[in-house]
Write an enzyme that holds these catalytic residues in place. Sequence first.
Site, PDB file in Angstrom:
ATOM      1  N   SER A   1       0.875  -6.570  17.203  1.00  0.00           N
ATOM      2  CA  SER A   1       0.754  -5.503  18.039  1.00  0.00           C
ATOM      3  C   SER A   1       2.241  -5.930  19.004  1.00  0.00           C
ATOM      4  O   SER A   1       2.535  -7.164  19.232  1.00  0.00           O
ATOM      5  CB  SER A   1      -0.405  -5.590  19.232  1.00  0.00           C
ATOM      6  OG  SER A   1      -0.292  -4.855  20.141  1.00  0.00           O
TER       7      SER A   1
ATOM      8  N   TYR B   1      -6.604 -10.924  23.133  1.00  0.00           N
ATOM      9  CA  TYR B   1      -5.918  -9.983  22.139  1.00  0.00           C
ATOM     10  C   TYR B   1      -4.696 -10.233  21.559  1.00  0.00           C
ATOM     11  O   TYR B   1      -4.299 -10.514  20.422  1.00  0.00           O
ATOM     12  CB  TYR B   1      -6.112  -8.536  22.483  1.00  0.00           C
ATOM     13  CG  TYR B   1      -5.523  -7.564  21.577  1.00  0.00           C
ATOM     14  CD1 TYR B   1      -6.207  -7.365  20.464  1.00  0.00           C
ATOM     15  CD2 TYR B   1      -4.175  -6.830  21.743  1.00  0.00           C
ATOM     16  CE1 TYR B   1      -5.702  -6.227  19.719  1.00  0.00           C
ATOM     17  CE2 TYR B   1      -3.760  -5.857  20.799  1.00  0.00           C
ATOM     18  CZ  TYR B   1      -4.570  -5.683  19.572  1.00  0.00           C
ATOM     19  OH  TYR B   1      -3.854  -4.699  18.875  1.00  0.00           O
TER      20      TYR B   1
ATOM     21  N   LYS C   1      -3.094 -11.731  18.044  1.00  0.00           N
ATOM     22  CA  LYS C   1      -2.147 -11.188  17.171  1.00  0.00           C
ATOM     23  C   LYS C   1      -0.890 -12.113  17.011  1.00  0.00           C
ATOM     24  O   LYS C   1      -0.116 -12.063  15.964  1.00  0.00           O
ATOM     25  CB  LYS C   1      -1.771  -9.899  17.884  1.00  0.00           C
ATOM     26  CG  LYS C   1      -2.609  -8.738  17.737  1.00  0.00           C
ATOM     27  CD  LYS C   1      -3.246  -8.340  16.365  1.00  0.00           C
ATOM     28  CE  LYS C   1      -4.040  -7.040  16.293  1.00  0.00           C
ATOM     29  NZ  LYS C   1      -4.396  -6.903  15.058  1.00  0.00           N
TER      30      LYS C   1
HETATM   31  P1  NDP Z   1      -9.422   1.686  15.381  1.00  0.00           P
HETATM   32  O1  NDP Z   1     -10.353   1.142  15.959  1.00  0.00           O
HETATM   33  O2  NDP Z   1      -9.054   3.262  15.354  1.00  0.00           O
HETATM   34  O3  NDP Z   1      -9.763   1.666  13.733  1.00  0.00           O
HETATM   35  C1  NDP Z   1     -10.195   0.019  13.342  1.00  0.00           C
HETATM   36  C2  NDP Z   1     -10.296   0.333  11.997  1.00  0.00           C
HETATM   37  O4  NDP Z   1     -10.698  -1.414  11.907  1.00  0.00           O
HETATM   38  C3  NDP Z   1     -11.513   0.946  11.607  1.00  0.00           C
HETATM   39  O5  NDP Z   1     -11.470   1.602  10.306  1.00  0.00           O
HETATM   40  C4  NDP Z   1     -12.561  -0.129  11.395  1.00  0.00           C
HETATM   41  O6  NDP Z   1     -13.591   0.214  10.564  1.00  0.00           O
HETATM   42  C5  NDP Z   1     -11.823  -1.377  10.797  1.00  0.00           C
HETATM   43  N1  NDP Z   1     -12.644  -2.561  11.369  1.00  0.00           N
HETATM   44  C6  NDP Z   1     -12.938  -3.029  12.302  1.00  0.00           C
HETATM   45  N2  NDP Z   1     -13.652  -4.327  12.319  1.00  0.00           N
HETATM   46  C7  NDP Z   1     -13.594  -4.425  11.066  1.00  0.00           C
HETATM   47  C8  NDP Z   1     -13.874  -5.591  10.143  1.00  0.00           C
HETATM   48  N3  NDP Z   1     -14.653  -6.784  10.649  1.00  0.00           N
HETATM   49  N4  NDP Z   1     -13.905  -5.449   8.826  1.00  0.00           N
HETATM   50  C9  NDP Z   1     -13.413  -4.445   8.368  1.00  0.00           C
HETATM   51  N5  NDP Z   1     -12.884  -3.564   9.089  1.00  0.00           N
HETATM   52  C10 NDP Z   1     -12.915  -3.286  10.301  1.00  0.00           C
HETATM   53  O7  NDP Z   1      -8.119   0.795  15.488  1.00  0.00           O
HETATM   54  P2  NDP Z   1      -6.398   1.373  15.172  1.00  0.00           P
HETATM   55  O8  NDP Z   1      -6.268   2.253  14.142  1.00  0.00           O
HETATM   56  O9  NDP Z   1      -5.767   1.694  16.630  1.00  0.00           O
HETATM   57  O10 NDP Z   1      -5.814  -0.197  14.944  1.00  0.00           O
HETATM   58  C11 NDP Z   1      -5.623  -0.435  13.763  1.00  0.00           C
HETATM   59  C12 NDP Z   1      -4.522  -1.927  13.935  1.00  0.00           C
HETATM   60  O11 NDP Z   1      -3.501  -1.560  14.540  1.00  0.00           O
HETATM   61  C13 NDP Z   1      -5.309  -2.875  14.550  1.00  0.00           C
HETATM   62  O12 NDP Z   1      -5.107  -4.285  13.924  1.00  0.00           O
HETATM   63  C14 NDP Z   1      -4.855  -2.820  16.024  1.00  0.00           C
HETATM   64  O13 NDP Z   1      -4.935  -4.212  16.579  1.00  0.00           O
HETATM   65  C15 NDP Z   1      -3.498  -2.834  15.474  1.00  0.00           C
HETATM   66  N6  NDP Z   1      -2.558  -2.067  16.830  1.00  0.00           N
HETATM   67  C16 NDP Z   1      -3.149  -0.859  17.250  1.00  0.00           C
HETATM   68  C17 NDP Z   1      -2.508  -0.178  18.296  1.00  0.00           C
HETATM   69  C18 NDP Z   1      -2.889   1.181  18.934  1.00  0.00           C
HETATM   70  O14 NDP Z   1      -2.500   1.379  20.102  1.00  0.00           O
HETATM   71  N7  NDP Z   1      -3.741   1.694  18.371  1.00  0.00           N
HETATM   72  C19 NDP Z   1      -1.206  -0.819  18.917  1.00  0.00           C
HETATM   73  C20 NDP Z   1      -1.154  -2.143  18.404  1.00  0.00           C
HETATM   74  C21 NDP Z   1      -1.617  -2.482  17.349  1.00  0.00           C
HETATM   75  P3  NDP Z   1     -15.185   0.480  10.905  1.00  0.00           P
HETATM   76  O15 NDP Z   1     -15.061   1.636  11.798  1.00  0.00           O
HETATM   77  O16 NDP Z   1     -15.746   1.059   9.417  1.00  0.00           O
HETATM   78  O17 NDP Z   1     -15.952  -0.846  11.320  1.00  0.00           O
END
Ligand code: NDP
Length: 246
Positions: free
Chosen positions: A141, A154, A158
């Site tokens: 991130s 967090y 990361k």
């Molecule tokens: P969301 O919360 O929208 O989606 C997260 C996804 O991760 C879901 O599909 C969820 O699946 C899955 N997930 C969570 N825990 C687990 C687990 N233990 N095992 C498998 N899958 C898991 O997050 P984002 O799409 O926003 O984020 C995606 C990535 O990008 C993350 O790593 C985040 O840290 C990073 N990021 C996001 C930013 C943002 O502003 N959005 C900025 C910087 C980085 P389910 O619902 O099935 O549990």
Amino acid sequence: MNSLKDKVILVTGASRGIGATVARHLAEAGAKVIVNYAGSQEAAQQTTEAIRLAGGDAIALQADVSNAQQVKEMFDTAIGHYGKIDVLVNNAGIMITKLIKDTTDEEFTRQFEVNVRGTFNTLREAATRLADGGTIINFSSSTTRLMLPAYGIYVATKGAVEQLTRVFAKEVGARGINVNAVLPGPTNTELFTNGKSQELIDRLAALNAFNRLAEPEDIAKVVVFLAGDEAKWISGQTIGLNGAMA
Ligand code: NDP
């Protein structure tokens, strides 16, 4: 188009948010996609259904990335189904924003379990089971480049992902595997918008040069490029996807 034809790509956390959009874009570029999810089965099915309706090929596989056995079984099933995995996209992640003084032991552990152990678990499998010449894209991130109060644990997770990326790039380079981390800035998903006022969202969106939140598509297009052979010489890098925010 079709630059990823014949590639099999595992995207963790692809039921919702950035991962779901990444999965769709990879499939549009010709890849066969494994849509991993932890709890959101219906959303994962919708992602695979959308890919199939568009003429692509995808399966949904449940596995909590923080659970080594479940990750191993996911690799077994994916390789059993498609015969190989060429690209691993370690997108699954969680974020709990709290001042360090207010963070509980459970909140600390949960974030490290999913973000760091989850990445470790899939990298360990990939070390021997990703195809030669493969590619790994980890998700960090852009907050690791800032000093934002309430992001302490967090960004610690990361930061660990970024260090794993650098070392792993050297460990698997002999097999022709390149490894990078992408660092999105604020992106329009539940993870980012949950619990934030519109005023705070606008303020964080204004930190980049384009004065808007990223959409998942902005991130997905770069992941498609990094997953392809054109990006092979990029390895061990941490790549900011943040519109000049940091
Ligand atoms: P969301 O919360 O929208 O989606 C997260 C996804 O991760 C879901 O599909 C969820 O699946 C899955 N997930 C969570 N825990 C687990 C687990 N233990 N095992 C498998 N899958 C898991 O997050 P984002 O799409 O926003 O984020 C995606 C990535 O990008 C993350 O790593 C985040 O840290 C990073 N990021 C996001 C930013 C943002 O502003 N959005 C900025 C910087 C980085 P389910 O619902 O099935 O549990």
